[in-house]
Design a protein around this motif. Structure first.
Motif, PDB file in Angstrom:
ATOM      1  N   MET A 162       8.128  17.214  -0.991  1.00 25.20           N
ATOM      2  CA  MET A 162       9.228  17.891  -0.368  1.00 25.20           C
ATOM      3  C   MET A 162      10.496  17.088  -0.651  1.00 25.20           C
ATOM      4  N   ARG A 163      11.507  17.771  -1.091  1.00 24.79           N
ATOM      5  CA  ARG A 163      12.771  17.109  -1.382  1.00 24.79           C
ATOM      6  C   ARG A 163      13.688  17.171  -0.161  1.00 24.79           C
ATOM      7  N   LEU A 164      14.857  16.599  -0.319  1.00 25.05           N
ATOM      8  CA  LEU A 164      15.800  16.506   0.782  1.00 25.05           C
ATOM      9  C   LEU A 164      16.239  17.892   1.262  1.00 25.05           C
ATOM     10  N   GLY A 165      16.536  18.779   0.337  1.00 21.39           N
ATOM     11  CA  GLY A 165      16.956  20.127   0.704  1.00 21.39           C
ATOM     12  C   GLY A 165      15.869  20.910   1.413  1.00 21.39           C
ATOM     13  N   GLY A 166      14.640  20.747   0.978  1.00 21.21           N
ATOM     14  CA  GLY A 166      13.525  21.433   1.623  1.00 21.21           C
ATOM     15  C   GLY A 166      13.303  20.958   3.054  1.00 21.21           C
ATOM     16  N   ALA A 167      13.444  19.657   3.260  1.00 17.64           N
ATOM     17  CA  ALA A 167      13.281  19.104   4.608  1.00 17.64           C
ATOM     18  C   ALA A 167      14.382  19.611   5.532  1.00 17.64           C
ATOM     19  N   LEU A 168      15.611  19.624   5.038  1.00 17.41           N
ATOM     20  CA  LEU A 168      16.715  20.122   5.860  1.00 17.41           C
ATOM     21  C   LEU A 168      16.563  21.615   6.148  1.00 17.41           C
ATOM     22  N   PHE A 169      16.042  22.370   5.180  1.00 22.16           N
ATOM     23  CA  PHE A 169      15.798  23.796   5.394  1.00 22.16           C
ATOM     24  C   PHE A 169      14.759  24.011   6.488  1.00 22.16           C
ATOM     25  N   LEU A 170      13.671  23.231   6.472  1.00 22.01           N
ATOM     26  CA  LEU A 170      12.641  23.387   7.503  1.00 22.01           C
ATOM     27  C   LEU A 170      13.178  23.028   8.882  1.00 22.01           C
ATOM     28  N   ILE A 171      14.006  21.991   8.959  1.00 16.48           N
ATOM     29  CA  ILE A 171      14.592  21.622  10.245  1.00 16.48           C
ATOM     30  C   ILE A 171      15.493  22.741  10.754  1.00 16.48           C
ATOM     31  N   ALA A 172      16.317  23.297   9.874  1.00 13.07           N
ATOM     32  CA  ALA A 172      17.218  24.389  10.284  1.00 13.07           C
ATOM     33  C   ALA A 172      16.434  25.631  10.692  1.00 13.07           C
ATOM     34  N   LEU A 173      15.411  25.978   9.933  1.00 14.63           N
ATOM     35  CA  LEU A 173      14.598  27.147  10.268  1.00 14.63           C
ATOM     36  C   LEU A 173      13.876  26.947  11.594  1.00 14.63           C
ATOM     37  N   GLY A 174      13.348  25.756  11.806  1.00 17.33           N
ATOM     38  CA  GLY A 174      12.686  25.465  13.078  1.00 17.33           C
ATOM     39  C   GLY A 174      13.640  25.531  14.254  1.00 17.33           C
ATOM     40  N   THR A 193       7.058  27.567  19.602  1.00 15.53           N
ATOM     41  CA  THR A 193       6.161  26.499  19.176  1.00 15.53           C
ATOM     42  C   THR A 193       6.158  26.364  17.661  1.00 15.53           C
ATOM     43  N   ALA A 194       6.199  27.476  16.971  1.00 17.02           N
ATOM     44  CA  ALA A 194       6.282  27.425  15.506  1.00 17.02           C
ATOM     45  C   ALA A 194       7.572  26.750  15.068  1.00 17.02           C
ATOM     46  N   GLY A 195       8.672  26.990  15.784  1.00 12.05           N
ATOM     47  CA  GLY A 195       9.934  26.337  15.476  1.00 12.05           C
ATOM     48  C   GLY A 195       9.860  24.829  15.665  1.00 12.05           C
ATOM     49  N   VAL A 196       9.221  24.393  16.729  1.00 12.78           N
ATOM     50  CA  VAL A 196       9.063  22.947  16.968  1.00 12.78           C
ATOM     51  C   VAL A 196       8.210  22.326  15.876  1.00 12.78           C
ATOM     52  N   ILE A 197       7.145  22.995  15.481  1.00 12.11           N
ATOM     53  CA  ILE A 197       6.273  22.473  14.421  1.00 12.11           C
ATOM     54  C   ILE A 197       7.048  22.355  13.114  1.00 12.11           C
ATOM     55  N   LEU A 198       7.852  23.363  12.778  1.00 14.28           N
ATOM     56  CA  LEU A 198       8.643  23.300  11.549  1.00 14.28           C
ATOM     57  C   LEU A 198       9.667  22.167  11.604  1.00 14.28           C
ATOM     58  N   MET A 199      10.270  21.938  12.762  1.00 16.02           N
ATOM     59  CA  MET A 199      11.225  20.836  12.879  1.00 16.02           C
ATOM     60  C   MET A 199      10.539  19.486  12.713  1.00 16.02           C
ATOM     61  N   ILE A 200       9.345  19.339  13.247  1.00 10.55           N
ATOM     62  CA  ILE A 200       8.604  18.079  13.114  1.00 10.55           C
ATOM     63  C   ILE A 200       8.221  17.840  11.658  1.00 10.55           C
ATOM     64  N   VAL A 201       7.710  18.871  10.989  1.00  8.64           N
ATOM     65  CA  VAL A 201       7.341  18.731   9.578  1.00  8.64           C
ATOM     66  C   VAL A 201       8.573  18.423   8.726  1.00  8.64           C
ATOM     67  N   ALA A 233      11.314  16.878   9.756  1.00  7.46           N
ATOM     68  CA  ALA A 233      11.739  15.504  10.054  1.00  7.46           C
ATOM     69  C   ALA A 233      10.857  14.489   9.333  1.00  7.46           C
ATOM     70  N   ILE A 234       9.553  14.742   9.282  1.00  8.23           N
ATOM     71  CA  ILE A 234       8.647  13.839   8.555  1.00  8.23           C
ATOM     72  C   ILE A 234       8.979  13.855   7.066  1.00  8.23           C
ATOM     73  N   GLY A 235       9.232  15.030   6.518  1.00  6.70           N
ATOM     74  CA  GLY A 235       9.621  15.127   5.112  1.00  6.70           C
ATOM     75  C   GLY A 235      10.947  14.442   4.839  1.00  6.70           C
ATOM     76  N   LEU A 236      11.898  14.551   5.760  1.00  3.69           N
ATOM     77  CA  LEU A 236      13.195  13.897   5.605  1.00  3.69           C
ATOM     78  C   LEU A 236      13.060  12.380   5.599  1.00  3.69           C
ATOM     79  N   VAL A 237      12.280  11.853   6.532  1.00  2.00           N
ATOM     80  CA  VAL A 237      12.066  10.396   6.586  1.00  2.00           C
ATOM     81  C   VAL A 237      11.354   9.924   5.329  1.00  2.00           C
ATOM     82  N   ALA A 238      10.340  10.650   4.883  1.00  2.00           N
ATOM     83  CA  ALA A 238       9.610  10.254   3.682  1.00  2.00           C
ATOM     84  C   ALA A 238      10.525  10.269   2.454  1.00  2.00           C
ATOM     85  N   GLU A 239      11.375  11.265   2.342  1.00  2.00           N
ATOM     86  CA  GLU A 239      12.290  11.343   1.205  1.00  2.00           C
ATOM     87  C   GLU A 239      13.327  10.226   1.243  1.00  2.00           C
TER      88      GLU A 239
END
Length: 81
Positions: free
Chosen positions: A1-13, A32-40, A42-48
């Motif tokens: 997951m790249r930086l843009g993908g992580a930010l997209f998941l956070i925004a969608l969540g 709950t699905a929104g919270v899960i997407l935000m967590i995923v 955030a993990i992708g953002l930190v990893a990137e």
């Protein structure tokens, strides 16, 4: 997951968590699905960010006068931890 993908998941969540109101979900909770997407996201953002900070960088220097060109690769020293 790249930086843009992580930010997209956070925004969608965040949109699913705070901007969508659903009545009668029949077992599927959009919030709950929104919270899960935000967590995923955030993990992708930190990893990137960790990946970007530990990458090795090289500088390419082109030198030359009058049609001659030499390329020098300057590698930074290894970090001391």
């Amino acid at each position: 997951m790249r930086l843009g993908g992580a930010l997209f998941l956070i925004a969608l969540g965040a949109i699913l968590k705070w901007a969508v109101t659903v009545h009668n979900t029949h077992g599927f909770n959009v919030n709950t699905a929104g919270v899960i997407l935000m967590i995923v996201g955030a993990i992708g953002l930190v990893a990137e960010l960790i990946y970007m900070s530990t990458r090795r960088r090289t500088d390419v220097v082109h030198q030359g006068v009058g049609g001659t060109r030499t390329t020098t690769y300057e590698v930074p020293p290894e970090p001391r931890y």
